[in-house]
Scaffold this motif. Sequence first.
Motif, mmCIF file in Angstrom:
data_model
loop_
_atom_site.group_PDB
_atom_site.id
_atom_site.type_symbol
_atom_site.label_atom_id
_atom_site.label_comp_id
_atom_site.label_asym_id
_atom_site.label_seq_id
_atom_site.Cartn_x
_atom_site.Cartn_y
_atom_site.Cartn_z
ATOM 1 N N MET A 128 0.819 -1.213 0.000
ATOM 2 C CA MET A 128 0.000 0.000 0.000
ATOM 3 C C MET A 128 0.853 1.263 0.000
ATOM 4 S SD MET A 128 -2.853 -1.192 -0.507
ATOM 5 C CE MET A 128 -3.588 0.437 -0.625
ATOM 6 N N ARG A 129 2.019 1.188 0.653
ATOM 7 C CA ARG A 129 2.907 2.353 0.616
ATOM 8 C C ARG A 129 3.477 2.533 -0.791
ATOM 9 N NH1 ARG A 129 7.332 2.315 5.081
ATOM 10 N NH2 ARG A 129 5.405 2.313 6.303
ATOM 11 N N ALA A 130 3.800 1.430 -1.459
ATOM 12 C CA ALA A 130 4.290 1.523 -2.830
ATOM 13 C C ALA A 130 3.233 2.146 -3.740
ATOM 14 C CB ALA A 130 4.692 0.139 -3.333
ATOM 15 N N GLN A 132 0.948 4.259 -2.784
ATOM 16 C CA GLN A 132 0.933 5.683 -2.450
ATOM 17 C C GLN A 132 2.047 6.429 -3.174
ATOM 18 O OE1 GLN A 132 1.209 5.609 1.819
ATOM 19 N NE2 GLN A 132 -0.948 5.044 2.101
ATOM 20 N N HIS A 133 3.228 5.807 -3.262
ATOM 21 C CA HIS A 133 4.341 6.446 -3.961
ATOM 22 C C HIS A 133 4.053 6.574 -5.455
ATOM 23 C CE1 HIS A 133 7.211 4.969 -0.538
ATOM 24 N NE2 HIS A 133 6.529 6.051 -0.202
ATOM 25 N N ARG A 134 3.428 5.558 -6.044
ATOM 26 C CA ARG A 134 3.094 5.639 -7.468
ATOM 27 C C ARG A 134 1.974 6.650 -7.709
ATOM 28 N NH1 ARG A 134 3.038 -0.666 -7.483
ATOM 29 N NH2 ARG A 134 5.205 -0.932 -6.863
ATOM 30 N N ALA A 135 1.060 6.747 -6.755
ATOM 31 C CA ALA A 135 0.009 7.763 -6.863
ATOM 32 C C ALA A 135 0.614 9.158 -6.819
ATOM 33 C CB ALA A 135 -1.008 7.578 -5.739
ATOM 34 N N ALA A 136 1.597 9.355 -5.947
ATOM 35 C CA ALA A 136 2.261 10.655 -5.870
ATOM 36 C C ALA A 136 2.986 10.973 -7.167
ATOM 37 C CB ALA A 136 3.237 10.668 -4.692
ATOM 38 N N LEU A 137 3.606 9.962 -7.773
ATOM 39 C CA LEU A 137 4.264 10.156 -9.063
ATOM 40 C C LEU A 137 3.246 10.537 -10.131
ATOM 41 C CD1 LEU A 137 6.672 9.867 -11.042
ATOM 42 C CD2 LEU A 137 6.106 7.430 -11.208
ATOM 43 N N ALA A 138 2.144 9.799 -10.202
ATOM 44 C CA ALA A 138 1.113 10.095 -11.199
ATOM 45 C C ALA A 138 0.543 11.495 -11.000
ATOM 46 C CB ALA A 138 0.000 9.052 -11.116
ATOM 47 N N ASP A 139 0.250 11.852 -9.768
ATOM 48 C CA ASP A 139 -0.334 13.165 -9.499
ATOM 49 C C ASP A 139 0.626 14.283 -9.889
ATOM 50 O OD1 ASP A 139 -2.653 11.995 -8.562
ATOM 51 O OD2 ASP A 139 -2.086 12.116 -6.454
ATOM 52 N N TRP A 140 1.919 14.079 -9.650
ATOM 53 C CA TRP A 140 2.892 15.115 -10.011
ATOM 54 C C TRP A 140 2.980 15.257 -11.531
ATOM 55 C CZ3 TRP A 140 7.262 16.058 -12.787
ATOM 56 C CH2 TRP A 140 7.957 17.240 -12.477
ATOM 57 N N LEU A 141 3.011 14.144 -12.235
ATOM 58 C CA LEU A 141 3.083 14.204 -13.696
ATOM 59 C C LEU A 141 1.840 14.865 -14.289
ATOM 60 C CD1 LEU A 141 4.523 10.633 -14.398
ATOM 61 C CD2 LEU A 141 5.734 12.803 -14.693
ATOM 62 N N LEU A 142 0.695 14.566 -13.719
ATOM 63 C CA LEU A 142 -0.551 15.164 -14.204
ATOM 64 C C LEU A 142 -0.601 16.660 -13.912
ATOM 65 C CD1 LEU A 142 -2.853 12.272 -12.999
ATOM 66 C CD2 LEU A 142 -2.582 12.952 -15.397
ATOM 67 N N ALA A 143 -0.042 17.070 -12.785
ATOM 68 C CA ALA A 143 -0.125 18.478 -12.370
ATOM 69 C C ALA A 143 0.990 19.338 -12.943
ATOM 70 C CB ALA A 143 -0.098 18.558 -10.839
ATOM 71 N N HIS A 144 2.170 18.751 -13.170
ATOM 72 C CA HIS A 144 3.338 19.576 -13.491
ATOM 73 C C HIS A 144 3.994 19.259 -14.837
ATOM 74 C CE1 HIS A 144 3.335 21.209 -9.408
ATOM 75 N NE2 HIS A 144 3.197 19.975 -8.963
ATOM 76 N N ALA A 145 3.652 18.164 -15.464
ATOM 77 C CA ALA A 145 4.318 17.793 -16.715
ATOM 78 C C ALA A 145 3.373 17.808 -17.905
ATOM 79 C CB ALA A 145 4.964 16.406 -16.566
ATOM 80 N N GLY A 146 2.152 18.302 -17.734
ATOM 81 C CA GLY A 146 1.205 18.383 -18.826
ATOM 82 C C GLY A 146 0.587 17.056 -19.229
ATOM 83 N N VAL A 147 0.881 15.999 -18.489
ATOM 84 C CA VAL A 147 0.404 14.662 -18.823
ATOM 85 C C VAL A 147 -1.100 14.561 -18.572
ATOM 86 C CG1 VAL A 147 0.540 12.230 -18.129
ATOM 87 C CG2 VAL A 147 2.634 13.576 -18.420
ATOM 88 N N ARG A 148 -1.809 13.896 -19.474
ATOM 89 C CA ARG A 148 -3.253 13.701 -19.328
ATOM 90 C C ARG A 148 -3.612 12.303 -18.845
ATOM 91 N NH1 ARG A 148 -4.494 15.042 -25.308
ATOM 92 N NH2 ARG A 148 -6.458 13.992 -24.836
ATOM 93 N N HIS A 149 -2.696 11.364 -19.031
ATOM 94 C CA HIS A 149 -2.974 9.987 -18.618
ATOM 95 C C HIS A 149 -1.654 9.306 -18.275
ATOM 96 C CE1 HIS A 149 -5.991 6.715 -18.473
ATOM 97 N NE2 HIS A 149 -4.921 5.941 -18.616
ATOM 98 N N VAL A 150 -1.663 8.527 -17.193
ATOM 99 C CA VAL A 150 -0.470 7.781 -16.764
ATOM 100 C C VAL A 150 -0.778 6.291 -16.860
ATOM 101 C CG1 VAL A 150 1.233 7.386 -14.955
ATOM 102 C CG2 VAL A 150 0.170 9.650 -15.199
ATOM 103 N N VAL A 151 0.032 5.573 -17.605
ATOM 104 C CA VAL A 151 -0.126 4.135 -17.798
ATOM 105 C C VAL A 151 0.946 3.415 -16.985
ATOM 106 C CG1 VAL A 151 -0.081 2.255 -19.465
ATOM 107 C CG2 VAL A 151 -1.047 4.478 -20.114
ATOM 108 N N ASP A 180 1.140 -5.879 -7.343
ATOM 109 C CA ASP A 180 0.468 -5.622 -8.612
ATOM 110 C C ASP A 180 -1.045 -5.589 -8.442
ATOM 111 O OD1 ASP A 180 1.194 -5.118 -11.372
ATOM 112 O OD2 ASP A 180 0.054 -6.922 -11.847
ATOM 113 N N GLU A 181 -1.579 -6.471 -7.605
ATOM 114 C CA GLU A 181 -3.023 -6.471 -7.351
ATOM 115 C C GLU A 181 -3.464 -5.181 -6.667
ATOM 116 O OE1 GLU A 181 -3.342 -10.030 -5.116
ATOM 117 O OE2 GLU A 181 -3.184 -11.352 -6.876
#
Length: 237
Positions: A128-130, A132-151, A180-181
């Motif tokens: 669950m912590r991992a 959270q870390h991937r969620a933080a990465l996705a949120d940063w890319l969506l907010a600061h890198a112009g990304v619309r979708h993270v795969v 992964d689940e």
Amino acid sequence: MSLALKLVLSPLLVAQAIGTRRRAPVLPEASGERHGVIGSGEPLRVLIVGDSSGAGVGVPTQDLALAGHLSRTLAREAGRQVHWQLVAQSGITSAQALAMVRRESLRPAEVAVAVLGVNDVIDQVPSMRAVQHRAALADWLLAHAGVRHVVFAPLPPVHQFPLLPQPLRWIMGRDARRHDEAMARWAATRHDVSHVPIAIRLDASCMASDGFHPGEPVYRACGEALARHIATTTTLR
């Protein structure tokens, strides 16, 4: 497997992990440019973020690695001119990936592909912590890198890695499946994030010489699967 059994086996697991690390050859990251343009048509900008699997450890060039297979397949399947950038480093966890992209000079991108997770398992980061870390990465890319979708690519079937002895292979495989689940459940709650399951059978014939990293057949299968997913993602049409 219960935590109690894992604790009972921990001296053996530690010894196996140390021995495996000592005898495993250290393979370099794939050589070649980490950005490029391929295809024709309307531009589609893609950022690939990853660990050693993103960096192409196990094959000699980026052409044969995930980035090469993904960009070529995506250009063909989507009928777009794909502008791609790779930002990857061997050994990083999901938390370290966020620190990495924050300090990099990122080109504009509509979609990001994240290839991460095995090092979270190796470092015994709770699932669950991992996430959270991937969620933080996705949120940063969506907010600061112009990304619309993270795969997010799935974690590989670690229980099939030829390098790992038993019971270490089985236990790490169980941990990887749990991670992964958890990732798939979280991604299912988001419209701007997706998790792509990829069914693949690993053996020595398709792995790198170290028995741990992907070989070209694995990079090809994963790159093509991720590209097909991106080409049919409704938010990118």
